[in-house]
Each structure stands twice: as structure tokens, then as C-alpha cells.
Design an enzyme around this catalytic site. Structure first.
Site, mmCIF file in Angstrom:
data_model
loop_
_atom_site.group_PDB
_atom_site.id
_atom_site.type_symbol
_atom_site.label_atom_id
_atom_site.label_comp_id
_atom_site.label_asym_id
_atom_site.label_seq_id
_atom_site.Cartn_x
_atom_site.Cartn_y
_atom_site.Cartn_z
ATOM 1 N N GLY A 299 55.084 25.838 26.001
ATOM 2 C CA GLY A 299 55.285 24.568 27.000
ATOM 3 C C GLY A 299 56.421 23.473 26.933
ATOM 4 N NE ARG B 185 50.057 23.600 26.568
ATOM 5 C CZ ARG B 185 50.806 23.848 25.714
ATOM 6 N NH1 ARG B 185 51.425 25.202 25.575
ATOM 7 N NH2 ARG B 185 51.303 22.636 24.425
ATOM 8 C CG ASP C 171 53.012 20.378 16.772
ATOM 9 O OD1 ASP C 171 52.021 20.192 17.151
ATOM 10 O OD2 ASP C 171 53.820 20.172 16.864
#
Length: 415
Positions: A75, A104, A297
Site C-alpha cells: 500500500g 483499497r 498498527d
């Protein structure tokens, strides 16, 4: 698939672990090197994402009429390259990726670049990759972008800003998500003597002479260190591990681990200029309630740690997890419940009530998400489990399974 992970009866410590450079820092440094030229980068990440970016940057100077780049699951590479390619005058690019990458969103970044004059079109669904980009000399130097979706969109713009003759002013709308990643981008630009002004509502990257002025030493990856924090938290009192090439005053947002995991009985100390030591001390933890808007994260690792320690948790600020490698909130709920937890999720929160005893011999699905495999593996210190698609860890931490063996956790790949 990995055959059942389980803990051995003997374990020697302290353990010494060497983790490669930060993926986030490496990818930013590589883009800066392409923009400025001549930066010496040391301790690059060995992750798949960084390898994808290195290969993609090599393709940019191809003499092909249309340069086709496949970023796979990466990404960061998709977003950084979209911005970079938009500035490459008279070049044409097609940037694609995996099936999940094409789900995405990238519209906020594309819209911002179009407002600067970029020529970008969607080849399939509006707002999503794959993209066709016709590079141009962009001359406008002001734009606005939502700050509460993905910090990577904003970092992508910051990294190309040195190419703008008058610099670039980025107006930020809404609350900033993952601000430490923007601070990291700012710090790397400033290492190259590029002035950056950053407040709550605007980032101004000033014009540059486009000459690199220094080398960059990439610090090892604090996101990868999180799994070692989890392992220490789930271990016995007195257990310790040393991690090389880390410093407590890190530019990486995930260095917040040292304060978060103190709640789980893990002490962090700097034992020499490049080494930190994690040590398990007596239990201090109680129910956990944390806002992770700056470090989303870490959510998977923290939730699994709470399950392993048998404590309740409420994690907030998780709205970006839906657009990661998988919908991480849904994936977490499904896999945590297999092990006996009661889990509630909303668009931005996760609440976990652990079971008194973990359900053993469960198969943990990874959904092609490296952090699912990495986050659940430390539970092998508490129960027996399998990890589906273990190779997925190569996206960020290729040597994880070898490092896990140092903890006395046996992992055998099923054929």
C-alpha cells in the site's frame, strides 16, 4: 500453514534479536533519494514492501511508451508512486496491484494531485487502483486534503514537494490520523535541509535546491519490535530480550510501545547507544483503555496481548483499520473469538472480554495480512495454535519465524 506452534520446556535468556530497518522509514528515504538523488541509505528494510518499491523505482526510467508497475500488496508503494509518477513530465504509467490493493481507496490522494494539475484516470472502479498516470510538470503549489483517512496520502505529497519550484502548502481538514508518520516524513525532509512547517491545520514544505546533503541511517522497525514486546509480556517474570539498532528517542510513532507495554509488565531500557532491553517484571496491569489514533498498527498486537494475559481492553481510534490489507477489525473479532474471547467492534473501536482459559488447537486465518500472523504467534507461549499462510509475514518481517524459535517456540511449516 504452520503446524501447531507450541512452547518448549526450556528457554535460555537474554535473547538477542536483530531486526532490519523500518519499512516506513525505508520507503520514505527511497522516494527522497529518487527525488533529490545521491542519498546514501543504510540499514534498509528487507521487507517485501520495500523490495517492491526498489523494483518499481528501477522501472521509472524505462524507455517504454507506457511503464507498467505491479505493487502487489504494498500500500505504501502504491500511494508514494502515485504521487511521484504524477510529477514525471511526459512519462506514462499504469500502476496496479493485488486484488485487495484494488479494493483499497486512493481517491483522496488522486483528487489532491488533480487539484495540483495531475493527469490521473481510473482503469476500473472510480476511486480505486489500477491507475493510469500521465506525468506532468506540476506548477500549482496549494491543496487541501482530509487528514483523518490515511497519513500515507499526506506523506506522499510531502515527499514530492521538493520538486515544486515554490514548495507545497497542504491544508489539513479534520483531525490528523497517525500523526507520528507525518512527523517521520518531516524529520527525513529536514535531514536533507528542507524546511517544513507543520501545525494542526497545515503543512508547508518549502522549495529546495534538489540536492541531497546527507546520508540516512534507517533505525530498526518498531512495528516489528511490537511482537517481541508481546512475547516478553506473555513470558515469565525476569525474562529479557535485547533488540539491536533501536533508540528510545525514535522518530517512529510505534516507539510508544515502551509506555504502552509498561502497563503489561514490560520494562524498556537503553543499554547502549544502539540496543534496547525488554524485561518482564511483576504484574502491574489492569483493564486497558487506549486511544490508538496515532499508532493504529499496534491494535492487533495489543488486543492479542490482552487476550493472552486475561485482561479486558477497549481500543479506540481504529477507523483506518478497515482499509488495510484486510478489514482488521472484522478479522480480529473473528480470530479472537475462536480462542474464547468476547469481542465487540464498531467503525473505530474494539472491546475485548477474555475467556478464563484460551481455547487451544485453533487455526488462525491471516487474510493475506502480515500483522494477523505476527500478532497471534506470541500466543504460542500460552496455548497451542496454527497459523494459516505463514509466508505472509515477509511483507514486513521476513525472518520472524526464525526469530520466534529463539523464544523456544517450535514452528514447522506444513507441506
Amino acid at each position: 500453514m504452520i503446524n501447531f506452534l507450541e512452547k518448549s520446556t526450556t528457554l535460555k535468556f537474554p535473547i538477542n534479536i536483530q531486526i532490519s530497518g523500518s519499512k516506513s522509514e525505508s520507503n520514505r528515504a527511497l522516494i527522497l533519494d529518487y527525488v533529490l538523488g545521491g542519498i546514501n541509505i543504510h540499514n534498509l528494510s528487507d521487507s517485501d514492501d520495500t523490495k517492491h518499491l526498489i523494483n518499481a523505482l528501477k522501472q521509472l526510467d524505462s524507455e517504454s511508451k507506457t511503464i507498467k508497475i505491479d505493487v502487489g500488496h504494498a500500500g505504501t508503494t502504491m500511494r508514494f508512486l502515485t504521487a511521484l509518477c504524477a510529477t514525471m513530465h511526459q512519462q506514462e504509467f499504469v500502476i496496479s496491484g493485488s486484488k485487495r490493493m484494488h479494493q483499497r481507496p486512493i481517491k483522496p490522494l488522486v483528487d489532491a494531485l488533480k487539484n495540483l494539475g495531475a493527469d490521473i484516470s481510473y482503469l476500473d472502479h472510480e476511486g480505486y487502483p489500477p491507475l493510469k498516470i500521465r506525468g506532468k510538470n506540476l506548477t500549482k503549489n496549494k491543496l487541501s486534503i482530509q487528514a483523518n483517512i490515511s497519513s500515507q496520502y499526506i506523506s506522499a505529497l510531502m515527499l514530492i514537494a521538493p520538486k515544486f519550484p515554490q514548495g507545497l502548502s497542504i491544508k489539513l481538514k479534520g483531525n490528523i490520523t497517525s500523526r507520528p508518520y507525518l512527523e517521520m516524513t518531516k524529520a527525513l525532509l529536514e535531514q536533507q535541509k528542507i524546511r517544513v512547517d507543520f501545525n494542526q491545520s497545515e503543512i508547508c514544505v518549502h522549495s529546495s535546491h534538489l540536492n541531497a546533503t546527507t546520508s540516512i541511517e534507517i533505525e530498526s522497525d518498531w512495528s516489528s519490535a511490537s511482537y517481541h514486546y508481546a512475547l516478553v509480556a506473555l513470558s515469565v517474570e525476569g525474562f529479557s530480550v535485547k533488540l539491536t539498532n533501536f533508540k528510545l528517542n525514535s522518530v517512529q510513532g510505534d516507539a510508544a510501545l515502551r509506555s504502552i507495554y509498561k502497563k503489561f509488565g514490560v520494562k524498556t531500557e537503553q543499554v547502549d547507544p544502539k540496543t534496547i532491553k525488554l524485561t518482564k517484571f511483576s504484574k502491574l496491569y489492569s483493564d486497558i483503555n487506549i486511544d490508538l489514533i496515532k499508532t493504529p498498527d499496534l491494535a492487533q498486537t495489543i488486543a492479542v496481548t490482552c487476550l493472552g494475559l486475561g485482561i479486558k481492553c477497549e481500543l479506540r481510534g481504529l477507523h483506518t483499520l478497515k482499509i488495510k490489507e484486510t478489514d482488521r477489525l472484522k478479522a480480529l473479532k473473528t480470530e479472537l473469538q475462536k480462542l474464547g474471547a468476547l469481542v465487540e467492534i464498531s467503525d473505530s473501536t474494539l472491546k475485548l472480554q477474555p475467556n478464563k482459559k484460551l481455547i487451544s488447537h485453533q487455526i488462525i486465518e491471516t487474510y493475506n495480512d502480515h500483522r494477523m500472523a505476527l500478532a497471534f504467534a506470541p500466543l504460542a507461549l500460552k496455548t497451542i495454535l496454527k497459523i494459516e499462510n505463514p509466508d505472509v509475514v515477509s511483507k514486513s518481517y521476513p525472518h520472524f519465524w526464525e526469530d520466534l524459535n529463539n523464544y523456544g517456540i517450535t514452528s514447522h511449516f506444513a507441506k
